[in-house]
Design an enzyme around this catalytic site. Structure first.
Site, PDB file in Angstrom:
ATOM      1  N   SER A  14       0.845  -1.213   0.000  1.00  0.00           N
ATOM      2  CA  SER A  14       0.000   0.000   0.000  1.00  0.00           C
ATOM      3  C   SER A  14       0.869   1.248   0.000  1.00  0.00           C
ATOM      4  CB  SER A  14      -0.941  -0.007   1.208  1.00  0.00           C
ATOM      5  OG  SER A  14      -0.221   0.115   2.417  1.00  0.00           O
ATOM      6  N   ASN A  15       2.019   1.198   0.655  1.00  0.00           N
ATOM      7  CA  ASN A  15       2.937   2.349   0.593  1.00  0.00           C
ATOM      8  C   ASN A  15       3.537   2.488  -0.800  1.00  0.00           C
ATOM      9  OD1 ASN A  15       3.590   3.873   3.282  1.00  0.00           O
ATOM     10  ND2 ASN A  15       3.219   1.754   3.862  1.00  0.00           N
ATOM     11  N   LEU A  85      11.280  -6.764   3.974  1.00  0.00           N
ATOM     12  CA  LEU A  85      11.612  -7.434   5.232  1.00  0.00           C
ATOM     13  C   LEU A  85      13.013  -8.027   5.294  1.00  0.00           C
ATOM     14  CD1 LEU A  85       8.187  -9.112   6.063  1.00  0.00           C
ATOM     15  CD2 LEU A  85       9.089  -6.888   6.758  1.00  0.00           C
ATOM     16  N   HIS A 104       9.768   2.810   8.904  1.00  0.00           N
ATOM     17  CA  HIS A 104       9.506   1.837   9.980  1.00  0.00           C
ATOM     18  C   HIS A 104       8.270   2.309  10.740  1.00  0.00           C
ATOM     19  CE1 HIS A 104      10.355  -1.324  12.832  1.00  0.00           C
ATOM     20  NE2 HIS A 104      10.134  -0.446  13.804  1.00  0.00           N
ATOM     21  N   GLU A 174       1.978   7.138   7.440  1.00  0.00           N
ATOM     22  CA  GLU A 174       2.864   6.685   6.343  1.00  0.00           C
ATOM     23  C   GLU A 174       2.409   7.280   5.020  1.00  0.00           C
ATOM     24  OE1 GLU A 174       2.311   2.489   6.705  1.00  0.00           O
ATOM     25  OE2 GLU A 174       3.873   2.296   8.209  1.00  0.00           O
TER      26      GLU A 174
HETATM   27  C1  GRF Z   1       4.251  -0.524   6.729  1.00  0.00           C
HETATM   28  O1  GRF Z   1       3.645  -0.456   8.002  1.00  0.00           O
HETATM   29  C2  GRF Z   1       5.655  -0.004   6.813  1.00  0.00           C
HETATM   30  O2  GRF Z   1       5.860   0.974   7.800  1.00  0.00           O
HETATM   31  C3  GRF Z   1       6.429  -1.226   7.193  1.00  0.00           C
HETATM   32  O3  GRF Z   1       5.800  -2.309   6.542  1.00  0.00           O
HETATM   33  C4  GRF Z   1       4.447  -1.952   6.287  1.00  0.00           C
HETATM   34  C5  GRF Z   1       4.243  -2.117   4.809  1.00  0.00           C
HETATM   35  O4  GRF Z   1       2.896  -2.021   4.498  1.00  0.00           O
HETATM   36  N1  GRF Z   1       7.802  -1.105   6.782  1.00  0.00           N
HETATM   37  P1  GRF Z   1       2.522  -2.027   2.932  1.00  0.00           P
HETATM   38  O5  GRF Z   1       3.104  -3.307   2.340  1.00  0.00           O
HETATM   39  O6  GRF Z   1       3.136  -0.799   2.322  1.00  0.00           O
HETATM   40  O7  GRF Z   1       1.020  -1.997   2.914  1.00  0.00           O
END
Ligand code: GRF
Length: 190
Positions: A14-15, A85, A104, A174
Site C-alpha cells: 500500500s505504501n 523485510l 519503519h 505513512e
Molecule cells: C508498513 O507499516 C511499513 O511501515 C512497514 O511495513 C508496512 C508495509 O505495508 N515497513 P505495505 O506493504 O506498504 O502496505
C-alpha cells in the site's frame, strides 16, 4: 535527467502504491521498478495495475549480488524500502550511500530491529502501554532499522487502542508523509 527510483517491498504494497501515484506526473522522478522477494506478494498486483515493471528475487540472489547487478543495469539512482523485510547486504548499501531510505512503523530507536515488523511492532507498543507511536523514515545501513533518521511523525495511542487501531493510525501517517519525504530527499540529491 529524471531520477530513476526502485521500490523494494515484501507484502501488500500500500505504501508502494501511494508512492507510485504521488510521483505519477513528476517529470524529475521516475518510479522505474518494483522489486520483491515474495512471488505471491500483493505489491506485484499493484505494480502491474499501475503499469510499473516488477522483478521477483530470492534472498540468495540478493546476497549473491544479483539484485545489485539488476539495479546497475536499470541505472537506478535511488532505492525506497516500503515494507521490505530483508536486511540489505552491505555491498548494496555501499553502492548506494545515503540513497536508500526505509520506513519503519514506530518511533525508532524503540520497537525496531530484527523481527520487529508489521503487527508485531504495534502489539509491542500496546503491550508496553505506550501513549504514542508513529513512523520513522531513515537512511538504510547494513543493520536493521538503524540508519540516520530523516523524519518522524507521531500519533496518540489511547489506553483503549488495540494493535489494529494503532496500525491504522500509523498507516495514515505513512501515506501522509512518506512520498513527500522521499521527494525532499531526492530534491537534495546532486
Ligand atoms: C508498513 O507499516 C511499513 O511501515 C512497514 O511495513 C508496512 C508495509 O505495508 N515497513 P505495505 O506493504 O506498504 O502496505
Amino acid at each position: 535527467m529524471a531520477k530513476q527510483v526502485a521500490i523494494f517491498a515484501s507484502g501488500s504494497g500500500s505504501n508502494a502504491e501511494n508512492i507510485i501515484k504521488h510521483f505519477e506526473n513528476n517529470p524529475d522522478v521516475n518510479i522505474k521498478l518494483v522489486l520483491c522477494n515474495k512471488k505471491d506478494a500483493y505489491v506485484l498486483t499493484r505494480a502491474k495495475n499501475l503499469g510499473i515493471p516488477s522483478i521477483v528475487f530470492s534472498k540468495k540472489e540478493m546476497e549473491e549480488g544479483e539484485v545489485l547487478t539488476i539495479l546497475r543495469k536499470e541505472q537506478i539512482d535511488f532505492i525506497v524500502l516500503a515494507g521490505f523485510l530483508l536486511k540489505v547486504p552491505a555491498e548494496l548499501v555501499a553502492a548506494y550511500p545515503d540513497r536508500i531510505v526505509n520506513i519503519h512503523p514506530a518511533l525508532l530507536p524503540n520497537y525496531g530491529g530484527k523481527g520487529m515488523y508489521g503487527m508485531k511492532v504495534h502489539e509491542a507498543v500496546v503491550a508496553a502501554g505506550e501513549r504514542e507511536s508513529g513512523i520513522t523514515i531513515h537512511y538504510v545501513n547494513e543493520f536493521f532499522d538503524s540508519g540516520t533518521i530523516i523524519f518522524q511523525a507521531r500519533c496518540e495511542v489511547l489506553p483503549t487502542d488495540t494493535p489494529e487501531d494503532v496500525a491504522q493510525k500509523v498507516h495514515k501517517l505513512e501515506y501522509a508523509h512518506f512520498p513527500q519525504v522521499i521527494e525532499s530527499v531526492l530534491n537534495k540529491l546532486a
